[in-house]
Design a protein around this motif. Structure first.
Motif, PDB file in Angstrom:
ATOM      1  N   VAL A 192      43.315  68.316  97.230  1.00 63.06           N
ATOM      2  CA  VAL A 192      42.359  68.371  96.121  1.00 63.06           C
ATOM      3  C   VAL A 192      41.158  67.461  96.377  1.00 63.06           C
ATOM      4  O   VAL A 192      40.014  67.823  96.125  1.00 63.06           O
ATOM      5  N   LEU A 193      41.421  66.278  96.914  1.00 61.26           N
ATOM      6  CA  LEU A 193      40.341  65.291  97.086  1.00 61.26           C
ATOM      7  C   LEU A 193      39.388  65.656  98.220  1.00 61.26           C
ATOM      8  O   LEU A 193      38.209  65.315  98.162  1.00 61.26           O
ATOM      9  N   THR A 194      39.888  66.314  99.245  1.00 62.90           N
ATOM     10  CA  THR A 194      39.030  66.579 100.407  1.00 62.90           C
ATOM     11  C   THR A 194      38.564  68.028 100.499  1.00 62.90           C
ATOM     12  O   THR A 194      37.513  68.300 101.064  1.00 62.90           O
ATOM     13  N   GLY A 195      39.366  68.958  99.993  1.00 62.69           N
ATOM     14  CA  GLY A 195      39.020  70.361 100.188  1.00 62.69           C
ATOM     15  C   GLY A 195      39.122  70.806 101.646  1.00 62.69           C
ATOM     16  O   GLY A 195      38.727  71.909 101.988  1.00 62.69           O
ATOM     17  N   ALA A 196      39.660  69.958 102.496  1.00 59.26           N
ATOM     18  CA  ALA A 196      39.721  70.294 103.928  1.00 59.26           C
ATOM     19  C   ALA A 196      40.887  71.227 104.243  1.00 59.26           C
ATOM     20  O   ALA A 196      40.953  71.803 105.327  1.00 59.26           O
ATOM     21  N   VAL A 197      41.797  71.367 103.306  1.00 62.29           N
ATOM     22  CA  VAL A 197      42.929  72.271 103.485  1.00 62.29           C
ATOM     23  C   VAL A 197      43.202  72.894 102.113  1.00 62.29           C
ATOM     24  O   VAL A 197      42.957  72.257 101.091  1.00 62.29           O
ATOM     25  N   THR A 198      43.687  74.121 102.109  1.00 58.11           N
ATOM     26  CA  THR A 198      43.941  74.755 100.817  1.00 58.11           C
ATOM     27  C   THR A 198      45.371  74.472 100.357  1.00 58.11           C
ATOM     28  O   THR A 198      46.281  74.315 101.186  1.00 58.11           O
ATOM     29  N   LEU A 199      45.552  74.432  99.050  1.00 58.67           N
ATOM     30  CA  LEU A 199      46.889  74.147  98.527  1.00 58.67           C
ATOM     31  C   LEU A 199      47.918  75.221  98.879  1.00 58.67           C
ATOM     32  O   LEU A 199      49.052  74.878  99.237  1.00 58.67           O
ATOM     33  N   PRO A 200      47.583  76.507  98.809  1.00 61.35           N
ATOM     34  CA  PRO A 200      48.594  77.503  99.186  1.00 61.35           C
ATOM     35  C   PRO A 200      49.038  77.351 100.646  1.00 61.35           C
ATOM     36  O   PRO A 200      50.224  77.497 100.960  1.00 61.35           O
ATOM     37  N   SER A 201      48.105  77.045 101.521  1.00 57.17           N
ATOM     38  CA  SER A 201      48.473  76.839 102.927  1.00 57.17           C
ATOM     39  C   SER A 201      49.354  75.612 103.081  1.00 57.17           C
ATOM     40  O   SER A 201      50.318  75.600 103.846  1.00 57.17           O
ATOM     41  N   LEU A 202      49.000  74.580 102.334  1.00 55.68           N
ATOM     42  CA  LEU A 202      49.794  73.361 102.386  1.00 55.68           C
ATOM     43  C   LEU A 202      51.214  73.632 101.885  1.00 55.68           C
ATOM     44  O   LEU A 202      52.193  73.183 102.487  1.00 55.68           O
ATOM     45  N   GLU A 203      51.318  74.400 100.822  1.00 56.65           N
ATOM     46  CA  GLU A 203      52.648  74.709 100.296  1.00 56.65           C
ATOM     47  C   GLU A 203      53.462  75.505 101.316  1.00 56.65           C
ATOM     48  O   GLU A 203      54.646  75.209 101.547  1.00 56.65           O
ATOM     49  N   ALA A 204      52.824  76.467 101.960  1.00 60.63           N
ATOM     50  CA  ALA A 204      53.536  77.260 102.974  1.00 60.63           C
ATOM     51  C   ALA A 204      54.003  76.358 104.119  1.00 60.63           C
ATOM     52  O   ALA A 204      55.130  76.486 104.605  1.00 60.63           O
ATOM     53  N   ALA A 205      53.139  75.457 104.540  1.00 58.96           N
ATOM     54  CA  ALA A 205      53.492  74.570 105.659  1.00 58.96           C
ATOM     55  C   ALA A 205      54.592  73.594 105.260  1.00 58.96           C
ATOM     56  O   ALA A 205      55.493  73.300 106.046  1.00 58.96           O
ATOM     57  N   VAL A 206      54.517  73.085 104.035  1.00 59.96           N
ATOM     58  CA  VAL A 206      55.563  72.174 103.548  1.00 59.96           C
ATOM     59  C   VAL A 206      56.911  72.898 103.542  1.00 59.96           C
ATOM     60  O   VAL A 206      57.911  72.391 104.060  1.00 59.96           O
ATOM     61  N   LEU A 207      56.929  74.088 102.975  1.00 65.22           N
ATOM     62  CA  LEU A 207      58.203  74.798 102.833  1.00 65.22           C
ATOM     63  C   LEU A 207      58.788  75.171 104.194  1.00 65.22           C
ATOM     64  O   LEU A 207      60.006  75.283 104.346  1.00 65.22           O
ATOM     65  N   ALA A 208      57.926  75.343 105.200  1.00 66.15           N
ATOM     66  CA  ALA A 208      58.421  75.680 106.542  1.00 66.15           C
ATOM     67  C   ALA A 208      58.985  74.466 107.272  1.00 66.15           C
ATOM     68  O   ALA A 208      59.708  74.616 108.247  1.00 66.15           O
ATOM     69  N   ARG A 209      58.665  73.284 106.811  1.00 66.67           N
ATOM     70  CA  ARG A 209      59.034  72.066 107.553  1.00 66.67           C
ATOM     71  C   ARG A 209      60.111  71.209 106.895  1.00 66.67           C
ATOM     72  O   ARG A 209      60.781  70.442 107.576  1.00 66.67           O
ATOM     73  N   VAL A 210      60.226  71.265 105.582  1.00 68.12           N
ATOM     74  CA  VAL A 210      61.156  70.345 104.926  1.00 68.12           C
ATOM     75  C   VAL A 210      62.584  70.872 105.024  1.00 68.12           C
ATOM     76  O   VAL A 210      62.804  72.068 105.213  1.00 68.12           O
ATOM     77  N   PRO A 211      63.569  69.975 104.956  1.00 68.85           N
ATOM     78  CA  PRO A 211      64.967  70.403 105.076  1.00 68.85           C
ATOM     79  C   PRO A 211      65.343  71.416 103.995  1.00 68.85           C
ATOM     80  O   PRO A 211      64.845  71.348 102.864  1.00 68.85           O
ATOM     81  N   LYS A 212      66.213  72.332 104.400  1.00 62.47           N
ATOM     82  CA  LYS A 212      66.730  73.334 103.453  1.00 62.47           C
ATOM     83  C   LYS A 212      67.339  72.628 102.246  1.00 62.47           C
ATOM     84  O   LYS A 212      68.010  71.613 102.379  1.00 62.47           O
ATOM     85  N   GLY A 213      67.108  73.178 101.079  1.00 58.89           N
ATOM     86  CA  GLY A 213      67.662  72.594  99.868  1.00 58.89           C
ATOM     87  C   GLY A 213      66.705  71.633  99.179  1.00 58.89           C
ATOM     88  O   GLY A 213      66.938  71.243  98.041  1.00 58.89           O
ATOM     89  N   THR A 214      65.616  71.262  99.866  1.00 53.57           N
ATOM     90  CA  THR A 214      64.663  70.329  99.246  1.00 53.57           C
ATOM     91  C   THR A 214      63.341  71.036  98.903  1.00 53.57           C
ATOM     92  O   THR A 214      62.369  70.383  98.550  1.00 53.57           O
ATOM     93  N   GLU A 215      63.341  72.360  99.037  1.00 56.15           N
ATOM     94  CA  GLU A 215      62.087  73.092  98.846  1.00 56.15           C
ATOM     95  C   GLU A 215      61.506  72.873  97.449  1.00 56.15           C
ATOM     96  O   GLU A 215      60.304  72.631  97.287  1.00 56.15           O
TER      97      GLU A 215
END
Lengths: 196, 196
Positions: B138-161
């Motif tokens: 939000v502060l930088t606009g350098a990355v979009t939130l939907p992309s960030l959410e997709a990347a987070v969900l692809a990287r965090v351990p199962k069960g913590t989504e």
């Protein structure tokens, strides 16, 4: 004259090579106490699901952080082998997944190990990246196995420590087996003197 | 003239900033389709438990992959703030953990958000890195939130989504609250035109 060693880890997006790069860098940098730079690049070319991480290890502060002419290329699939082989040093070591790479090129030094099959035998094909790290430690001497184990255990999800420890040791054991068959002079191993 | 944006994430070893760097890079590179380079460096200086990751995002191929003069510094503790503030651009944005950074310097633009406390309120202090990523989007606009959410969900351990999704959204919400109070002209936000 400072010592610089470049390793590229390449494969498809799901093979855990970014994590492997982070673990390798932490093993060499935090636990072995070397200077290390670890890089991933993404861009239009990386959108086909390819994944690659680079680790540069040195005994002195690193000026340029990316791999220029890798000493080692780990290729976990055919596409990444085809894409990155051209960058590998002429006398560099190519290490491939024996089950996933079908066409092994006519490169000077190639070692094929069944990382994915070995990980599957341990119960989790996803641990192929850790098996490969264990093999790389033995094949390159650029990172020590105890440091690698410490870095692996600090990064893998809770509850998978024992599996990953076994994966690391299996990779190291497979590499030792290969070394017994390879003429020692052909290995691009880091000399102890270089590491002092 | 190409656009280049540099973000440095810094804190202590256990705060998950290497993972945050990987996630931010994958969000911008794989999901937003920009050119991205993500780097960690280790060396004698990093052995005190400090941890820092750099992400360079560009609309063109990146020549030098490390941050030169970061546009944004995220500092999750006092030590990393003190160590890295000098590199930040004079008009760059400093974002700190409001609970863990006590001495906020006299820098032009500083935003303090209670990332760790917010993550603790969600049930897992370790998710402070994800809260911070939501705020940075939000502060930088350098990355979009939907992309960030997709990347987070692809990287965090199962069960913590679900936890991590909430952490991301909490960080974004806190940043939006801050923006409502900040004069818009002072924000070093990337212009849409620059991103086209």
């Amino acid at each position: 004259m400072s010592w610089r060693y470049e390793i590229r880890l390449a494969g498809s997006g799901g093979q855990g090579l970014i994590l492997a790069g982070v673990i390798l860098a932490e093993a060499a940098g935090i636990y072995d106490g070397r200077f290390v730079c670890q890089t991933q690049s993404y861009g239009p070319a990386a959108r086909g699901g390819a994944s690659q991480a680079e680790v540069v290890i040195s005994d002195a502060a690193i000026d340029y952080p990316k791999a220029i002419r890798p000493d080692v290329l780990l290729a976990l699939n055919q596409n990444s082998l085809d894409e990155y082989l051209g960058d590998l040093k002429a006398d560099g070591l190519l290490v491939v997944d024996a089950g996933l790479v079908r066409e092994i090129p006519d490169h000077h030094q190639v070692m094929a190990i069944g990382f994915t099959q070995m990980a599957r035998d341990l119960g989790k094909a996803m641990a192929a990246n850790i098996v490969a790290l264990g093999a790389l430690a033995v094949l390159t001497g650029a990172v020590t196995l105890p440091s690698l184990e410490a870095a692996v255990l600090a990064r893998v999800p809770k509850g998978t420590e024992e599996l990953n420890r076994k994966a690391l040791e299996a990779g190291a054991a497979a590499a030792r087996q290969l070394l017994l068959r390879a003429p020692a002079a052909e290995l691009p191993q880091v000399e102890d003197a270089d590491l002092a």
